[in-house]
Design a protein around this motif. Structure first.
Motif, PDB file in Angstrom:
ATOM      1  N   GLN A  73       0.843  -1.189   0.000  1.00 34.10           N
ATOM      2  CA  GLN A  73       0.000   0.000   0.000  1.00 34.10           C
ATOM      3  C   GLN A  73       0.879   1.239   0.000  1.00 34.10           C
ATOM      4  N   GLU A  74       0.477   2.225  -0.753  1.00 39.29           N
ATOM      5  CA  GLU A  74       1.272   3.440  -0.904  1.00 39.29           C
ATOM      6  C   GLU A  74       0.444   4.637  -0.470  1.00 39.29           C
ATOM      7  N   GLN A  75       1.043   5.514   0.299  1.00 41.14           N
ATOM      8  CA  GLN A  75       0.393   6.765   0.660  1.00 41.14           C
ATOM      9  C   GLN A  75       0.581   7.709  -0.517  1.00 41.14           C
ATOM     10  N   LEU A  76      -0.501   8.064  -1.198  1.00 41.22           N
ATOM     11  CA  LEU A  76      -0.381   8.926  -2.367  1.00 41.22           C
ATOM     12  C   LEU A  76      -0.051  10.346  -1.935  1.00 41.22           C
ATOM     13  N   VAL A  77       0.681  11.017  -2.791  1.00 50.89           N
ATOM     14  CA  VAL A  77       1.247  12.321  -2.423  1.00 50.89           C
ATOM     15  C   VAL A  77       0.412  13.476  -2.954  1.00 50.89           C
ATOM     16  N   PRO A  78       0.447  14.610  -2.250  1.00 54.49           N
ATOM     17  CA  PRO A  78      -0.175  15.813  -2.790  1.00 54.49           C
ATOM     18  C   PRO A  78       0.654  16.313  -3.970  1.00 54.49           C
ATOM     19  N   TYR A  79      -0.006  17.024  -4.864  1.00 56.23           N
ATOM     20  CA  TYR A  79       0.715  17.575  -6.010  1.00 56.23           C
ATOM     21  C   TYR A  79       0.118  18.929  -6.358  1.00 56.23           C
ATOM     22  N   GLU A  80       0.889  19.738  -7.071  1.00 56.94           N
ATOM     23  CA  GLU A  80       0.426  21.040  -7.540  1.00 56.94           C
ATOM     24  C   GLU A  80       0.369  21.042  -9.050  1.00 56.94           C
ATOM     25  N   VAL A  81      -0.706  21.588  -9.592  1.00 59.87           N
ATOM     26  CA  VAL A  81      -0.811  21.809 -11.028  1.00 59.87           C
ATOM     27  C   VAL A  81      -0.479  23.272 -11.270  1.00 59.87           C
ATOM     28  N   VAL A  82       0.555  23.508 -12.069  1.00 57.39           N
ATOM     29  CA  VAL A  82       1.016  24.858 -12.379  1.00 57.39           C
ATOM     30  C   VAL A  82       1.073  24.986 -13.905  1.00 57.39           C
ATOM     31  N   ASP A  83       0.268  25.898 -14.448  1.00 62.19           N
ATOM     32  CA  ASP A  83       0.282  26.139 -15.897  1.00 62.19           C
ATOM     33  C   ASP A  83       0.190  24.853 -16.716  1.00 62.19           C
ATOM     34  N   HIS A  84      -0.807  24.054 -16.466  1.00 66.12           N
ATOM     35  CA  HIS A  84      -1.085  22.833 -17.232  1.00 66.12           C
ATOM     36  C   HIS A  84      -0.005  21.765 -17.070  1.00 66.12           C
ATOM     37  N   ALA A  85       0.627  21.726 -15.912  1.00 65.27           N
ATOM     38  CA  ALA A  85       1.675  20.740 -15.663  1.00 65.27           C
ATOM     39  C   ALA A  85       1.770  20.450 -14.170  1.00 65.27           C
ATOM     40  N   ILE A  86       2.348  19.309 -13.853  1.00 68.11           N
ATOM     41  CA  ILE A  86       2.756  18.999 -12.482  1.00 68.11           C
ATOM     42  C   ILE A  86       4.282  19.022 -12.527  1.00 68.11           C
ATOM     43  N   PRO A  87       4.884  20.168 -12.182  1.00 66.22           N
ATOM     44  CA  PRO A  87       6.323  20.337 -12.400  1.00 66.22           C
ATOM     45  C   PRO A  87       7.218  19.478 -11.511  1.00 66.22           C
ATOM     46  N   LYS A  88       6.750  19.101 -10.332  1.00 69.46           N
ATOM     47  CA  LYS A  88       7.597  18.343  -9.407  1.00 69.46           C
ATOM     48  C   LYS A  88       7.289  16.852  -9.470  1.00 69.46           C
ATOM     49  N   SER A  89       8.337  16.064  -9.389  1.00 70.07           N
ATOM     50  CA  SER A  89       8.212  14.608  -9.355  1.00 70.07           C
ATOM     51  C   SER A  89       7.313  14.187  -8.197  1.00 70.07           C
ATOM     52  N   LEU A  90       6.508  13.184  -8.420  1.00 67.51           N
ATOM     53  CA  LEU A  90       5.648  12.658  -7.355  1.00 67.51           C
ATOM     54  C   LEU A  90       6.453  11.923  -6.292  1.00 67.51           C
ATOM     55  N   THR A  91       7.658  11.487  -6.653  1.00 66.48           N
ATOM     56  CA  THR A  91       8.494  10.725  -5.723  1.00 66.48           C
ATOM     57  C   THR A  91       9.686  11.517  -5.214  1.00 66.48           C
ATOM     58  N   GLY A  92       9.933  12.686  -5.804  1.00 64.45           N
ATOM     59  CA  GLY A  92      11.092  13.474  -5.425  1.00 64.45           C
ATOM     60  C   GLY A  92      12.367  13.060  -6.129  1.00 64.45           C
ATOM     61  N   LYS A  93      12.261  12.106  -7.047  1.00 66.56           N
ATOM     62  CA  LYS A  93      13.443  11.672  -7.794  1.00 66.56           C
ATOM     63  C   LYS A  93      13.024  11.282  -9.210  1.00 66.56           C
ATOM     64  N   PRO A  94      13.989  11.224 -10.130  1.00 63.23           N
ATOM     65  CA  PRO A  94      13.658  10.851 -11.511  1.00 63.23           C
ATOM     66  C   PRO A  94      13.219   9.395 -11.610  1.00 63.23           C
ATOM     67  N   GLY A  95      12.417   9.128 -12.624  1.00 68.14           N
ATOM     68  CA  GLY A  95      11.981   7.761 -12.868  1.00 68.14           C
ATOM     69  C   GLY A  95      13.017   6.962 -13.639  1.00 68.14           C
ATOM     70  N   ASP A  96      12.749   5.673 -13.780  1.00 76.35           N
ATOM     71  CA  ASP A  96      13.604   4.743 -14.517  1.00 76.35           C
ATOM     72  C   ASP A  96      13.004   4.515 -15.898  1.00 76.35           C
ATOM     73  N   PRO A  97      13.628   5.039 -16.969  1.00 77.34           N
ATOM     74  CA  PRO A  97      13.041   4.913 -18.302  1.00 77.34           C
ATOM     75  C   PRO A  97      12.940   3.470 -18.796  1.00 77.34           C
ATOM     76  N   VAL A  98      13.819   2.590 -18.347  1.00 71.26           N
ATOM     77  CA  VAL A  98      13.742   1.183 -18.771  1.00 71.26           C
ATOM     78  C   VAL A  98      12.473   0.547 -18.205  1.00 71.26           C
ATOM     79  N   ASN A  99      12.220   0.771 -16.926  1.00 68.21           N
ATOM     80  CA  ASN A  99      10.983   0.259 -16.331  1.00 68.21           C
ATOM     81  C   ASN A  99       9.768   0.950 -16.942  1.00 68.21           C
ATOM     82  N   GLY A 100       9.902   2.251 -17.257  1.00 71.41           N
ATOM     83  CA  GLY A 100       8.802   2.980 -17.887  1.00 71.41           C
ATOM     84  C   GLY A 100       8.399   2.381 -19.216  1.00 71.41           C
ATOM     85  N   ARG A 101       9.378   1.996 -20.038  1.00 73.29           N
ATOM     86  CA  ARG A 101       9.058   1.363 -21.323  1.00 73.29           C
ATOM     87  C   ARG A 101       8.334   0.038 -21.101  1.00 73.29           C
ATOM     88  N   ALA A 102       8.823  -0.739 -20.134  1.00 79.36           N
ATOM     89  CA  ALA A 102       8.170  -2.024 -19.832  1.00 79.36           C
ATOM     90  C   ALA A 102       6.715  -1.807 -19.418  1.00 79.36           C
TER      91      ALA A 102
END
Length: 148
Positions: free
Chosen positions: A22-51
């Motif tokens: 179970q994951e505690q979902l995070v608050p986020y801000e929408v700024v000018d049609h975007a969510i500028p900050k990562s939901l996790t505070g770090k970059p994602g893994d593009p290899v896992n993203g493709r999968a």
């Protein structure tokens, strides 16, 4: 313009992407049609993203097509994913993944990280996002690699 959204706790259910705990979902801000900050505070893994994108359970390729030669059947209802990293910023892609209805109320793209205000959701999937925050970040990281 700044909008705030707060998502509730949940887990990714069977039949959706695999988040085991179970994951505690995070608050986020929408700024000018975007969510500028990562939901996790770090970059994602593009290899896992493709999968995640090519995995049939996640439904991306039911509507989208792209550079996925291993997938014979790809959708044509939504934009081709080629060039996604050129057309949109990370924040714009993140908002599209989290909740595309904030950009277009009539979109057919499901909200992958929203649990409130949905209709016709199976009882065992209610209150659960389709993807976890880290999976959203992984998909965004992968989509940013698609420059052509």
């Amino acid at each position: 313009m700044i909008r705030r959204g707060l998502l509730t706790a949940g887990v990714v259910a069977a039949g959706c992407a695999a988040a085991n705990a179970q994951e505690q979902l995070v608050p986020y801000e929408v700024v000018d049609h975007a969510i500028p900050k990562s939901l996790t505070g770090k970059p994602g893994d593009p290899v896992n993203g493709r999968a995640l994108v090519v995995k049939r359970d996640n439904t991306c390729l039911l509507c989208h097509s792209g550079p996925f030669p291993e997938q014979r059947f790809q959708g044509n209802l939504s934009p081709d994913l080629r060039g996604t990293g050129t057309r949109w910023t990370e924040g714009e892609l993140r908002l599209r993944m989290v909740d595309a209805t904030r950009l277009n109320a009539a979109t057919i793209m499901p909200p992958f990280y929203r649990t409130e205000g949905l209709t016709r959701v199976a009882r065992n999937l209610r209150g659960k996002p389709i993807l976890s925050a880290s999976e959203i970040e992984d998909v965004v990281a992968y989509l940013m690699t698609l420059k052509e």
